[in-house]
Design an enzyme around this catalytic site. Structure first.
Site, PDB file in Angstrom:
ATOM      1  N   SER A   1      74.772 -38.565  99.345  1.00 35.57           N
ATOM      2  CA  SER A   1      75.870 -38.490 100.310  1.00 35.57           C
ATOM      3  C   SER A   1      75.362 -38.696 101.746  1.00 35.57           C
ATOM      4  O   SER A   1      74.203 -38.412 102.071  1.00 35.57           O
ATOM      5  CB  SER A   1      76.525 -37.121 100.200  1.00 35.57           C
ATOM      6  OG  SER A   1      75.585 -36.117 100.536  1.00 35.57           O
TER       7      SER A   1
ATOM      8  N   GLU B   1      70.277 -44.949 101.054  1.00 29.74           N
ATOM      9  CA  GLU B   1      71.360 -45.584 100.301  1.00 29.74           C
ATOM     10  C   GLU B   1      72.423 -44.507 100.250  1.00 29.74           C
ATOM     11  O   GLU B   1      72.383 -43.641  99.376  1.00 29.74           O
ATOM     12  CB  GLU B   1      70.923 -45.915  98.870  1.00 29.74           C
ATOM     13  CG  GLU B   1      69.813 -46.947  98.752  1.00 29.74           C
ATOM     14  CD  GLU B   1      70.342 -48.330  98.457  1.00 29.74           C
ATOM     15  OE1 GLU B   1      71.528 -48.626  98.722  1.00 29.74           O
ATOM     16  OE2 GLU B   1      69.557 -49.138  97.956  1.00 29.74           O
TER      17      GLU B   1
ATOM     18  N   CYS C   1      78.752 -45.747  93.528  1.00 26.15           N
ATOM     19  CA  CYS C   1      78.799 -45.787  94.992  1.00 26.15           C
ATOM     20  C   CYS C   1      79.464 -47.081  95.442  1.00 26.15           C
ATOM     21  O   CYS C   1      79.903 -47.197  96.576  1.00 26.15           O
ATOM     22  CB  CYS C   1      77.393 -45.696  95.556  1.00 26.15           C
ATOM     23  SG  CYS C   1      76.282 -46.747  94.651  1.00 26.15           S
TER      24      CYS C   1
END
Ligand SMILES: NC(=O)c1ccc[n+]([C@@H]2O[C@H](COP(=O)([O-])OP(=O)(O)OC[C@H]3O[C@@H](n4cnc5c(N)ncnc54)[C@H](O)[C@@H]3O)[C@@H](O)[C@H]2O)c1
Length: 555
Positions: free
Chosen positions: A283, A301, A336
């Site tokens: 996150s 990322e 994601c």
């Protein structure tokens, strides 16, 4: 492994064999004993036969006194016991990382044999993952902890296997390819080298328990680093088994440390061990905290709020509807790269697209895990979010918006039907709504909006204000439209064309955010070199000094 041990390994007959010799020689025995590495049986893990997950440090599997119990996301049974290290137990991990020098385990001037070793390990591990018994084992194990359809789980194993195959043979050493430029005078040449960071850390989330950690871990190892790996405890059993497979394929036991812990303990470990580089996937909130704590020695990322634009040219409505459904709802929206917002040109509203999206979403069912538990957002939180969105003028529920029926998913997890909420484009842009509408809901949830020909600028304005720039799709075969949108946006992985999707992180193209100097990548040689090595220039200047040279005046 000491210098002496390493030399011994490379003098051994096994190391003189090529990767393909080795692969053929093990093929037969692997087919019989391909699960020799495994310590669990994916299907049999249950409340009455809980599996255990261990830690690996300084070449040894260890346990702590502290066992974290993981519940089965499908029925709430306590089915996995993870040996978790707490803050008092991090010393061996700190020492292990500290033993690795800044110049790494190998580099172009030190143990270059290890580039070949990792080419061999990758060849063997890639082969192992292609053995049906092994790929089935990992796919089922992934399904147990991060429930997704068998095909999605197998896809993860396939990508991981292909990645390993890509870095077989000499491909690891090619990652460290250097270049030279002639100098100003005889004897001078500058050479650029890819240099490791030495001690590094890899932190990964729950949603791809095999692919993300393997691809990043191997990248770290290929370039000569010594990694400590931490995977979300909910799913770390998958990587624990994969490490055992890698050891079976020749990876030295002390090349990787593996820690199970909560985030706070890992944070402490990072502050004490001071890895020279940390790769964090997860996150944005934790990403930003770590970037601060680690003084920027990090690559990220992080969150994805991924968008898709359907351009004015309408073709292949069936196909585009299907891709939209897969992008938004496969893996219950817990990629994601999942489609979080769909901008639909009004020409698409006149087609069967919305009806087809409704029908395709309704096909998804818990029995085959085409929809399933949401591991980081509860049902209540998702439905509350929906209710807030529905207070925006002109917004409406297109489909979903209810809890799954007949399920036994524990209440710490989420369980909702694939959901889409329509919000008018003008409302999305309003200051009071924007943050709410673009909040990442890591579950089967998307926003759909519509724009007219003269409203493309509003769409671009909405994209400009977003803070995460991971994946995007421009569904159009109009080159001028594609040019306009791609030229005015920044997402790191952007698909363009009629078949564009937002999801898809295969091993054959770069995957990662753009527009952030901390942004990492995964999968390709470029990603590995960017994330896991830095540039070092060695300028050779060996002479000769010209005859008659005299000391010149000071300058
Ligand atoms: N960009 C990508 O490639 C990518 C891939 C997968 C997931 N994600 C993102 O991950 C998020 C979902 O995962 P999550 O909610 O589990 O993420 P998270 O940030 O809560 O956790 C990720 C990992 O970090 C660890 N962690 C938590 N706090 C820590 C701390 N202070 N120090 C060190 N480690 C810590 C966790 O234990 C876990 O292993 C979503 O936002 C999703 O978009 C991004």
């Amino acid at each position: 492994m000491s210098v002496f041990q390493l030399r011994k390994v490379f003098r051994s007959p096994i190391c003189r064999k090529t990767a393909s010799d080795y692969v053929s020689s093990i093929r037969f025995s692997r087919l019989i004993h391909s699960l020799g590495f495994a310590t669990v049986k994916a299907k049999e893990i249950s409340g009455s036969q809980p599996a255990e997950v261990h830690n690996l440090v300084q070449g040894k599997w260890i346990n702590s006194a502290n066992w974290n119990t993981i519940v089965d996301p499908l029925n709430g049974e306590s089915f996995i016991k993870v040996s978790e290290i707490d803050e008092s137990g991090i010393k061996p991990f700190v020492e292990s990382l500290s033993n690795c020098p800044k110049h790494g385990m190998h580099n172009p001037f030190k143990f270059p044999e290890r580039y070949l070793l990792y080419g061999d390990i990758s060849a063997k591990a890639g082969h192992m993952l292609s053995v049906p018994e092994v790929s089935d084992f990992f796919a089922k194990l992934i399904q147990r902890v991060a429930p997704k359809s068998y095909q999605q789980a197998l896809g993860e194993v396939y990508v991981t296997g292909k990645f390993l195959e890509n870095f077989s043979g000499d491909q690891v050493r090619f990652l460290a390819r250097s270049f030279g430029v002639p100098g100003n005078h005889l004897g001078q040449q500058s050479h650029g080298f890819r240099w490791p960071y030495g001690p590094v850390a890899v932190i990964t989330p729950f949603n791809f328990p095999l692919e993300i950690p393997v691809l990043q871990l191997m990248g770290a190892l290929y370039m000569g680093n010594k990694p400590v790996l931490k995977v979300d405890s909910k799913v770390s059993i998958v990587m624990e088994q994969m490490l055992r497979l890698l050891h079976d394929c020749g990876m030295p036991m002390d090349d990787v440390d593996f820690i199970n812990s909560d985030g706070k303990t890992m944070n402490k470990l990072l502050l004490e061990a001071k890895p020279r580089m940390t790769l964090f996937t997860g996150s944005s909130k934790v990403a930003d905290k770590l970037a601060y704590d680690l003084n920027g020695r990090i690559k990220l990322e992080d969150a994805g709020f991924d968008w898709k634009i359907l351009g004015p040219d309408v073709h292949e409505v069936d196909y585009v509807s299907w891709v939209c459904d897969q992008d938004a709802y496969a893996c219950s929206g817990q990629k994601c790269s999942a489609q979080s917002m769909l901008f639909m040109h009004e020409n698409w509203s006149k087609t069967s697209l919305l009806r087809q999206l409704t029908d395709l979403a309704a096909r998804r069912k818990l029995e085959d895990l085409t929809v399933g538990p949401v591991l980081t957002v509860t049902t209540g939180a998702m439905l509350d979010h929906m209710k807030k969105l529905l207070q925006i003028p002109g917004s409406k529920l297109l489909f979903g918006g209810e809890e799954l029926e007949n399920h036994s998913i524990p209440s710490i997890y989420g369980a909702i039907k694939p959901t889409a909420v329509f919000v008018p484009i003008e409302e999305i842009l309003k200051g009071e709504n924007y943050e709410l509408v673009t909040k990442e809901i890591f579950g089967p949830f998307q926003i759909i909006t519509e724009y007219k020909d003269n409203q493309l600028q509003l769409v671009l304005d909405a994209l400009e204000k977003m803070h995460a720039h991971l994946t995007a799709a421009v569904v159009s075969n109009d080159p001028l439209f594609i040019q306009e949108v791609v030229g005015k946006t920044v997402n790191g992985t952007t698909y363009a064309g009629l078949r564009a999707r937002t999801t898809g992180a295969p091993q054959n193209h770069w995957f990662g955010p753009a527009g952030d100097p901390r942004g990492a990548g995964i999968g390709t040689p470029e990603a590995i070199k960017l994330v896991w090595s830095c540039h070092r220039e060695v300028i050779y200047d060996i002479g000769p000094v010209p005859q008659q040279w005299k000391i010149p005046p000071s300058t």
